[in-house]
Design a protein around this motif. Structure first.
Motif, PDB file in Angstrom:
ATOM      1  N   VAL A 118      -4.040 -19.936  -3.325  1.00 35.83           N
ATOM      2  CA  VAL A 118      -4.272 -20.902  -4.395  1.00 35.83           C
ATOM      3  C   VAL A 118      -4.182 -20.170  -5.728  1.00 35.83           C
ATOM      4  O   VAL A 118      -4.371 -18.955  -5.804  1.00 35.83           O
ATOM      5  N   ASP A 119      -3.871 -20.928  -6.776  1.00 31.45           N
ATOM      6  CA  ASP A 119      -3.715 -20.374  -8.113  1.00 31.45           C
ATOM      7  C   ASP A 119      -5.096 -20.186  -8.739  1.00 31.45           C
ATOM      8  O   ASP A 119      -5.769 -21.156  -9.071  1.00 31.45           O
ATOM      9  N   ARG A 120      -5.511 -18.931  -8.875  1.00 29.84           N
ATOM     10  CA  ARG A 120      -6.857 -18.643  -9.385  1.00 29.84           C
ATOM     11  C   ARG A 120      -7.092 -19.261 -10.762  1.00 29.84           C
ATOM     12  O   ARG A 120      -8.204 -19.683 -11.083  1.00 29.84           O
ATOM     13  N   ALA A 121      -6.054 -19.344 -11.578  1.00 33.61           N
ATOM     14  CA  ALA A 121      -6.201 -19.876 -12.938  1.00 33.61           C
ATOM     15  C   ALA A 121      -6.549 -21.358 -12.937  1.00 33.61           C
ATOM     16  O   ALA A 121      -7.018 -21.885 -13.958  1.00 33.61           O
ATOM     17  N   THR A 122      -6.337 -22.056 -11.811  1.00 31.71           N
ATOM     18  CA  THR A 122      -6.600 -23.492 -11.762  1.00 31.71           C
ATOM     19  C   THR A 122      -7.933 -23.836 -11.115  1.00 31.71           C
ATOM     20  O   THR A 122      -8.293 -25.017 -11.052  1.00 31.71           O
ATOM     21  N   VAL A 123      -8.664 -22.852 -10.634  1.00 31.26           N
ATOM     22  CA  VAL A 123      -9.926 -23.127  -9.924  1.00 31.26           C
ATOM     23  C   VAL A 123     -10.908 -23.827 -10.863  1.00 31.26           C
ATOM     24  O   VAL A 123     -11.165 -23.360 -11.977  1.00 31.26           O
ATOM     25  N   ALA A 124     -11.467 -24.950 -10.407  1.00 29.79           N
ATOM     26  CA  ALA A 124     -12.396 -25.738 -11.224  1.00 29.79           C
ATOM     27  C   ALA A 124     -13.553 -26.216 -10.355  1.00 29.79           C
ATOM     28  O   ALA A 124     -13.363 -26.621  -9.209  1.00 29.79           O
ATOM     29  N   ALA A 125     -14.755 -26.166 -10.919  1.00 26.56           N
ATOM     30  CA  ALA A 125     -15.970 -26.496 -10.171  1.00 26.56           C
ATOM     31  C   ALA A 125     -16.250 -27.988 -10.142  1.00 26.56           C
ATOM     32  O   ALA A 125     -16.057 -28.693 -11.137  1.00 26.56           O
ATOM     33  N   LEU A 126     -16.712 -28.469  -8.974  1.00 30.66           N
ATOM     34  CA  LEU A 126     -17.172 -29.853  -8.857  1.00 30.66           C
ATOM     35  C   LEU A 126     -18.683 -29.955  -9.028  1.00 30.66           C
ATOM     36  O   LEU A 126     -19.193 -30.961  -9.505  1.00 30.66           O
ATOM     37  N   GLY A 127     -19.409 -28.934  -8.574  1.00 30.34           N
ATOM     38  CA  GLY A 127     -20.863 -28.942  -8.585  1.00 30.34           C
ATOM     39  C   GLY A 127     -21.399 -28.455  -7.257  1.00 30.34           C
ATOM     40  O   GLY A 127     -20.637 -28.092  -6.360  1.00 30.34           O
ATOM     41  N   GLY A 128     -22.724 -28.441  -7.138  1.00 30.97           N
ATOM     42  CA  GLY A 128     -23.367 -27.978  -5.916  1.00 30.97           C
ATOM     43  C   GLY A 128     -23.835 -29.145  -5.059  1.00 30.97           C
ATOM     44  O   GLY A 128     -24.124 -30.230  -5.563  1.00 30.97           O
ATOM     45  N   VAL A 129     -23.911 -28.911  -3.753  1.00 33.73           N
ATOM     46  CA  VAL A 129     -24.388 -29.931  -2.808  1.00 33.73           C
ATOM     47  C   VAL A 129     -25.405 -29.295  -1.873  1.00 33.73           C
ATOM     48  O   VAL A 129     -25.137 -28.251  -1.278  1.00 33.73           O
ATOM     49  N   SER A 130     -26.553 -29.931  -1.738  1.00 34.72           N
ATOM     50  CA  SER A 130     -27.594 -29.437  -0.849  1.00 34.72           C
ATOM     51  C   SER A 130     -27.361 -29.906   0.583  1.00 34.72           C
ATOM     52  O   SER A 130     -26.775 -30.964   0.816  1.00 34.72           O
ATOM     53  N   THR A 131     -27.821 -29.106   1.526  1.00 28.54           N
ATOM     54  CA  THR A 131     -27.890 -29.536   2.912  1.00 28.54           C
ATOM     55  C   THR A 131     -29.184 -30.317   3.088  1.00 28.54           C
ATOM     56  O   THR A 131     -30.244 -29.873   2.639  1.00 28.54           O
ATOM     57  N   GLY A 132     -29.103 -31.489   3.685  1.00 23.51           N
ATOM     58  CA  GLY A 132     -30.279 -32.337   3.775  1.00 23.51           C
ATOM     59  C   GLY A 132     -30.497 -32.927   5.146  1.00 23.51           C
ATOM     60  O   GLY A 132     -29.710 -32.709   6.083  1.00 23.51           O
ATOM     61  N   LEU A 133     -31.564 -33.686   5.269  1.00 28.27           N
ATOM     62  CA  LEU A 133     -31.950 -34.317   6.523  1.00 28.27           C
ATOM     63  C   LEU A 133     -31.974 -35.825   6.334  1.00 28.27           C
ATOM     64  O   LEU A 133     -32.392 -36.325   5.290  1.00 28.27           O
ATOM     65  N   ALA A 134     -31.522 -36.555   7.349  1.00 28.90           N
ATOM     66  CA  ALA A 134     -31.447 -38.012   7.291  1.00 28.90           C
ATOM     67  C   ALA A 134     -32.082 -38.634   8.526  1.00 28.90           C
ATOM     68  O   ALA A 134     -32.214 -37.990   9.571  1.00 28.90           O
ATOM     69  N   VAL A 135     -32.472 -39.890   8.384  1.00 33.13           N
ATOM     70  CA  VAL A 135     -32.966 -40.687   9.504  1.00 33.13           C
ATOM     71  C   VAL A 135     -32.207 -42.007   9.518  1.00 33.13           C
ATOM     72  O   VAL A 135     -31.499 -42.346   8.574  1.00 33.13           O
ATOM     73  N   ARG A 136     -32.359 -42.744  10.584  1.00 35.67           N
ATOM     74  CA  ARG A 136     -31.750 -44.067  10.638  1.00 35.67           C
ATOM     75  C   ARG A 136     -32.389 -44.975   9.592  1.00 35.67           C
ATOM     76  O   ARG A 136     -33.564 -44.840   9.265  1.00 35.67           O
ATOM     77  N   GLU A 137     -31.603 -45.894   9.076  1.00 37.10           N
ATOM     78  CA  GLU A 137     -32.094 -46.853   8.093  1.00 37.10           C
ATOM     79  C   GLU A 137     -33.293 -47.609   8.649  1.00 37.10           C
ATOM     80  O   GLU A 137     -33.342 -47.923   9.839  1.00 37.10           O
TER      81      GLU A 137
END
Length: 238
Positions: free
Chosen positions: A76-95
């Motif tokens: 990949v072209d290093r000059a084009t690398v752009a950040a989207l943000g961070g995402v946490s790992t989480g826990l879910a339950v049924r609705e």
């Protein structure tokens, strides 16, 4: 210009970014004279393998560490690398299920031991799955929950299976994949000492066939115009 003659932008993306990529598609990006675009999604490791195997790809969206590794290899072209943000790992339950308490090590261990089933993405190819494997080992509950641990090809599929499950089922994956899933509810990120926030980034690949269209897409994906949408999808943005 019809669909057969318009340029086609190929996007390969980690599942964590599915919501925002899909929203750009649904907004009509590429429907005019620019061209069309299609996207494929999956765990970071699986998408990396697909890309390296030669799958058509103009824009690649993975964890920042994976993007940096591919940039070092000239993929990949290093000059084009752009950040989207961070995402946490989480826990879910049924609705409509009462959420368990997971605010410390003891309550997280109790939650895992009490669950009738635990749905997680691939523990070898996905970011969240690999982290869950480490958490289970640190908590010393791997053997105790082994017969109730259900591993799925992706976080999206893990959440679909959680929604279809019964009893006191739980699921673990990236927060963005939990928030986009129907029939499940986010309990929260893993507690202090067990948390993981993964930074995601996009980049134009060195084999991109339409650099201008790829740059336009990446600019929308990571720019100010979609910052609010990324936050609503579960991204943490400074």
């Amino acid at each position: 210009m019809n669909d057969a003659t318009r340029p086609m932008l190929h996007v390969l993306s980690a599942g964590a970014a599915r919501t925002i990529v899909q929203s750009i598609h649904d907004s009509g990006f590429g429907d005019g004279r620019q061209g069309a675009f299609e996207a494929g999604f999956g765990p970071v490791g699986a998408i990396r393998e697909l890309f390296l195997a030669g799958e058509p790809c103009d824009v690649l969206i993975l964890s920042r560490s994976a993007i940096d590794d591919l940039a070092a290899g000239g993929f990949v072209d290093r000059a084009t690398v752009a950040a989207l943000g961070g995402v946490s790992t989480g826990l879910a339950v049924r609705e409509l299920t009462d959420p368990p308490v997971i605010d410390d090590e003891s309550s997280l261990r109790s939650c895992l031991l009490a669950a009738d089933s635990i749905h997680v993405p691939d523990r070898h190819k996905s970011t969240a799955g690999a982290h869950v494997a480490q958490v289970l080992e640190r908590l010393g509950v791997g053997d105790a929950i082994a017969d109730r641990l259900h591993e799925h090809p992706s976080g999206t599929i893990a959440m679909e299976e959680l929604a279809r499950s019964a009893g006191s089922a739980i699921g673990c994956t990236q927060v963005t994949e939990i928030l986009e899933a129907a029939g499940v509810t986010l309990v929260g990120p893993f507690p202090p000492g067990f948390e993981l926030t993964t930074e995601y980034a996009g980049a134009i690949t060195t084999r991109a066939t339409n650099h201008a269209l790829a740059a336009a897409f990446l600019g929308v994906l990571t720019g100010d115009a979609t910052a609010g949408a990324r936050r609503r999808a579960g991204f943490e943005i400074d």
